[in-house]
Scaffold this motif. Structure first.
Motif, short mmCIF file in Angstrom:
data_model
loop_
_atom_site.label_atom_id
_atom_site.label_comp_id
_atom_site.label_asym_id
_atom_site.label_seq_id
_atom_site.Cartn_x
_atom_site.Cartn_y
_atom_site.Cartn_z
N ASP A 22 0.84 -1.21 0.00
CA ASP A 22 0.00 0.00 0.00
C ASP A 22 0.87 1.26 0.00
OD1 ASP A 22 -2.23 -1.55 -0.01
OD2 ASP A 22 -2.85 -1.08 2.05
N TYR A 23 1.97 1.21 0.74
CA TYR A 23 2.87 2.36 0.78
C TYR A 23 3.41 2.66 -0.62
CZ TYR A 23 7.08 5.09 1.79
OH TYR A 23 8.06 6.07 1.80
N MET A 24 3.87 1.62 -1.31
CA MET A 24 4.40 1.83 -2.66
C MET A 24 3.31 2.37 -3.58
SD MET A 24 6.81 -1.56 -2.88
CE MET A 24 7.41 -1.31 -4.53
N GLN A 39 13.26 -0.02 -0.13
CA GLN A 39 13.05 1.30 0.47
C GLN A 39 11.73 1.33 1.25
OE1 GLN A 39 13.31 3.22 -3.39
NE2 GLN A 39 15.11 4.39 -2.73
N ALA A 40 10.70 0.72 0.66
CA ALA A 40 9.38 0.75 1.29
C ALA A 40 9.39 -0.02 2.61
CB ALA A 40 8.34 0.18 0.34
N ALA A 41 10.05 -1.17 2.63
CA ALA A 41 10.11 -1.97 3.87
C ALA A 41 10.80 -1.19 4.98
CB ALA A 41 10.82 -3.29 3.61
N THR A 60 -8.08 -2.53 6.26
CA THR A 60 -6.64 -2.78 6.18
C THR A 60 -6.02 -2.18 4.92
OG1 THR A 60 -7.03 -4.91 5.12
CG2 THR A 60 -6.78 -4.93 7.52
N LYS A 61 -6.81 -1.55 4.08
CA LYS A 61 -6.30 -1.00 2.81
C LYS A 61 -6.17 0.51 2.94
CE LYS A 61 -5.64 -1.52 -1.72
NZ LYS A 61 -4.25 -1.83 -1.80
N ALA A 62 -4.95 1.01 3.07
CA ALA A 62 -4.73 2.44 3.28
C ALA A 62 -5.02 3.24 2.00
CB ALA A 62 -3.30 2.70 3.72
N VAL A 63 -5.78 4.33 2.14
CA VAL A 63 -6.03 5.23 1.01
C VAL A 63 -5.33 6.58 1.22
CG1 VAL A 63 -8.21 4.11 0.43
CG2 VAL A 63 -8.22 6.13 1.92
#
Ligand SMILES: CC(C)(COP(=O)(O)OP(=O)(O)OC[C@H]1O[C@@H](n2cnc3c(N)ncnc32)[C@H](O)[C@@H]1OP(=O)(O)O)[C@@H](O)C(=O)NCCC(=O)NCCS
Length: 160
Positions: A22-24, A39-41, A60-63
């Motif tokens: 989700d971050y990526m 990088q994301a981890a 659980t799904k970030a927007v």
């Protein structure tokens, strides 16, 4: 854990970080520099504090998200303010920024806190509305992107 800022009813705000995926996606879809999985981890496990918003139907799904990178004493950098385009202009960015600022007020070491950020054009009004001021001419922000980090000097020599 949800906090108490006001959001449209279909959203909930959580303390913590989105998943690596989700971050990526958040960075790429909102137009910020894309990150690779390494990088994301590091990013989602390496901050002083963070929060994200999800739809109540899919918690659980970030927007939307934001993070504070800091030492807990004086330096606090607001980073990764990102809202997926289809969820922008609904107050999510404002709720995230207010939550991050409140976290500093309540959890930083006693005394003053120096909170900084680099503002892309889309974020400037949001930051101004929350009390941030341009640092110039008092101070000038400076940055550098180091290319291909994460390798030893000898590995870099071999690659030449
Ligand atoms: C910047 C960003 C985080 C704002 O999040 P948001 O949820 O859309 O913002 P909000 O709905 O909470 O709006 C808060 C205020 O920010 C300002 N704002 C938000 N989006 C804006 C835009 N595209 N252009 C100009 N001002 C904007 C407005 O002043 C707004 O208040 P208003 O609607 O009462 O006028 C979001 O647009 C985003 O992810 N943009 C792409 C990535 C980015 O540039 N991030 C900032 C890096 S510094």
């Amino acid at each position: 854990m949800s906090t108490s800022v006001s959001l449209p009813a279909c959203y909930a705000l959580f303390e913590g970080y989105p998943t690596v995926e989700d971050y990526m996606h958040l960075r790429r879809a909102s137009g910020l520099t894309p990150m690779n999985a390494h990088q994301a981890a590091a990013a989602v496990s390496g901050a002083w504090h963070g929060c994200y918003v999800a739809e109540t139907t899919s918690p659980t799904k970030a927007v939307a998200m934001g993070r504070i990178i800091g030492d807990g004493g004086w330096y606090f950098v607001i980073a990764d303010m990102a809202v997926l385009p289809e969820h922008q202009r609904r107050g999510l960015g404002d709720a995230i920024l207010k939550t991050l600022m409140e976290r500093i007020r309540t959890h930083a070491a006693k005394g003053d806190a120096y909170v900084t950020l680099f503002a892309d054009i889309a974020g400037r009004r949001l930051y101004e509305k929350n009390g941030f001021k341009e640092a110039m001419p008092r101070e000038m922000g400076m940055d550098i992107v180091l290319k291909d980090v994460g390798t030893s000097a000898s590995e870099r020599d071999l690659a030449r």
